[in-house]
Design an enzyme around this catalytic site. Structure first.
Site, PDB file in Angstrom:
ATOM      1  N   ASP A 160      59.304  -2.762  21.568  1.00 30.65           N
ATOM      2  CA  ASP A 160      60.134  -3.298  22.641  1.00 30.65           C
ATOM      3  C   ASP A 160      60.191  -4.816  22.599  1.00 30.65           C
ATOM      4  O   ASP A 160      61.247  -5.410  22.804  1.00 30.65           O
ATOM      5  CB  ASP A 160      59.600  -2.850  24.005  1.00 30.65           C
TER       6      ASP A 160
ATOM      7  N   LYS B 215      56.924   0.445  28.266  1.00 32.39           N
ATOM      8  CA  LYS B 215      55.735  -0.342  28.617  1.00 32.39           C
ATOM      9  C   LYS B 215      54.993   0.281  29.802  1.00 32.39           C
ATOM     10  O   LYS B 215      53.763   0.340  29.810  1.00 32.39           O
ATOM     11  CB  LYS B 215      56.133  -1.782  28.941  1.00 32.39           C
TER      12      LYS B 215
ATOM     13  N   SER C 122      63.233   0.126  27.531  1.00 34.27           N
ATOM     14  CA  SER C 122      62.418  -1.088  27.453  1.00 34.27           C
ATOM     15  C   SER C 122      61.400  -1.130  28.581  1.00 34.27           C
ATOM     16  O   SER C 122      60.201  -1.326  28.354  1.00 34.27           O
ATOM     17  CB  SER C 122      63.323  -2.316  27.513  1.00 34.27           C
TER      18      SER C 122
ATOM     19  N   HIS D 235      57.168  -1.484  39.477  1.00 35.36           N
ATOM     20  CA  HIS D 235      57.969  -2.385  38.654  1.00 35.36           C
ATOM     21  C   HIS D 235      59.228  -2.757  39.406  1.00 35.36           C
ATOM     22  O   HIS D 235      59.911  -1.902  39.970  1.00 35.36           O
ATOM     23  CB  HIS D 235      58.369  -1.738  37.324  1.00 35.36           C
TER      24      HIS D 235
ATOM     25  N   ARG E 143      68.095  -8.130  21.529  1.00 30.18           N
ATOM     26  CA  ARG E 143      69.140  -7.834  22.502  1.00 30.18           C
ATOM     27  C   ARG E 143      69.536  -9.076  23.299  1.00 30.18           C
ATOM     28  O   ARG E 143      70.672  -9.211  23.732  1.00 30.18           O
ATOM     29  CB  ARG E 143      68.677  -6.729  23.453  1.00 30.18           C
TER      30      ARG E 143
END
Length: 435
Positions: free
Chosen positions: A170, A196, A192, A91, A177
């Protein structure tokens, strides 16, 4: 499910600097997902978290509650000739010219590690992996879980859209947000991302946390805090997690856009491409392999064509034609160097914003993007340039966009005429593991 609480009492606890109990966290995340807790109440709680922070135990529990709001993927059915295949994921926190996922997934798959890369779309100045790949004729981002498993088993790598079943809490909280000024809250950013990624169910995860003007985290201290928080959350959940802090002061590579970033990624897979893109691709691949118990030099699979073979198989498996010509922009504008000297600064944010304004990105999630739009760079910091030499080429289908893009780039670069300038800064700033 834990006992019922009152949302106002939960808000007050955090507002006044207290720690939320595990039961309070479980309840409020579940109740918000179901609609029992209203947006304005969760907005108040998010602001309290932003101002007061969270203890590590709170952040870990919040992440687990987000995961519990939806499904978890199970890759155990993916078997090879020797039994269960290791699974690894990567990620990135987002940057300008960050096309690393494209060559990385097939590169790691060469070594027998399955790479289920669930990716997203771009918003603002940071590009989206799915937007880039959708410039390939026929390629499909949306896959069923069954198709994803099938492609992972046969090809070893898949890049696709995340399903709606992963951490639905999320998705709802992220949208809130975005409009209430709490995007920067580190516990909420970390939970967040990690809710995932943990719900994806891979054995290991490597994080690319970017630092600098073109990154979400502008300074190294903030990026380090976020990276360490996420690494510890992954470790707490039983996912082998490491993080690299990487520089995002200048764009990665020489292209910022969609189709042109695919083009550059294919150059990397063919054994070429810009040095910084190759360096980061290989470094992240090495981390993913080490987490899977494999001590190999992934650079070899770029040089000998094995990664390119997996890329082509992966694109075909998702309906795309890896041999097809990529879309090109109808209009171009060349920005030249105003003087001779050394390019001493090239602001990643300015280039990313210019690409967005040319049509490569979107302001709202529902906006379309232009496949051929973007910015092609002809020089990087440290390069010698001559007056009148092309610095970058702006690309778009709609030439009325050039003016705004050029205004964005005004002040976005500097050329020093006083001789060579030392702009050396390591691409990889640090490596973090669980504390």
């Amino acid at each position: 499910m834990s006992e019922e609480f009152d949302a106002v009492d939960v808000i007050r606890t955090k507002r006044d600097g207290g720690s939320l109990s595990a039961d309070q966290i479980d309840w409020v995340v579940d109740a918000y997902t179901r609609g029992t807790v209203a947006d304005e109440q969760m907005s108040a709680l998010a602001m309290a978290i932003y101002l007061r922070g969270m203890e590590p135990e709170e952040t870990a529990r919040w992440t687990r509650a987000m995961i519990a709001s939806g499904e978890r993927l199970d890759f155990s059915p993916i078997l090879g000739p020797r039994g269960k295949i290791a699974t690894a994921d990567k990620h990135s926190t987002g940057g300008v010219g960050d096309k690393i996922t494209l060559p990385l997934a097939p590169l790691v798959a060469v070594y027998g590690v399955a790479v289920p890369q669930l990716s997203g779309r771009g918003l603002g100045h940071t590009g989206g992996t799915l937007d880039k790949l959708e410039s390939i004729p026929g390629w499909q981002a949306s896959l069923s879980n069954e198709d994803m498993m099938r492609i992972l088993g046969s090809v070893g790598a898949v890049i696709c859209a995340a399903g709606t079943g992963l951490a639905p809490a999320d998705k709802k909280l992220y949208a809130l947000r975005d409009v209430n000024g709490t995007v920067e809250a580190v516990p909420l950013i970390a939970s967040s991302i990690m809710s995932k990624k943990i719900a994806e169910g891979t054995d290991s995860l490597v994080l690319d946390v970017k630092v600098g003007p073109g990154a979400f985290m502008k300074d190294e201290a903030s990026a380090r805090l976020l990276a360490q928080t996420m690494v510890d959350l992954g470790d707490d959940a039983g996912v082998r997690t490491t993080a690299l802090l990487t520089d995002m002061s200048a764009p990665l590579g020489l292209t910022v856009g969609n189709a042109i970033e695919v083009e550059e990624s294919v150059e990397v897979l063919a054994g070429g491409g810009p040095d910084d893109v190759v360096e980061l691709t290989v470094a992240l691949a090495r981390e993913m392999l080490l987490a899977s118990g494999i001590d190999e030099d992934p650079a070899e699979a770029l040089a000998d064509g094995r990664a390119m073979d997996v890329w082509k198989d992966m694109i075909r498996a998702q309906g795309g034609d890896p041999e097809a010509a990529l879309p090109t922009a109808r209009e171009s504008h060349v920005l030249t160097a105003p003087q001779s000297g050394t390019l001493s600064r090239l602001d990643a944010l300015a280039v990313g914003t210019a690409s967005w304004r040319l049509g490569a990105g979107r302001t709202r999630k529902e906006d379309p993007v232009q496949a051929g739009a973007g910015v092609r760079l002809h020089a990087k910091p440290g390069d010698r340039v001559e007056a009148g030499q092309p610095l970058m080429t702006l690309l778009t289908d709609t030439p009325e966009r050039f003016d705004r893009a050029l205004k964005t780039l005004d002040g976005g670069f500097e050329i020093s005429s006083s001789g060579p300038v030392d702009v050396a800064r390591p691409l990889i700033l640090d490596r973090l593991t669980a504390e």
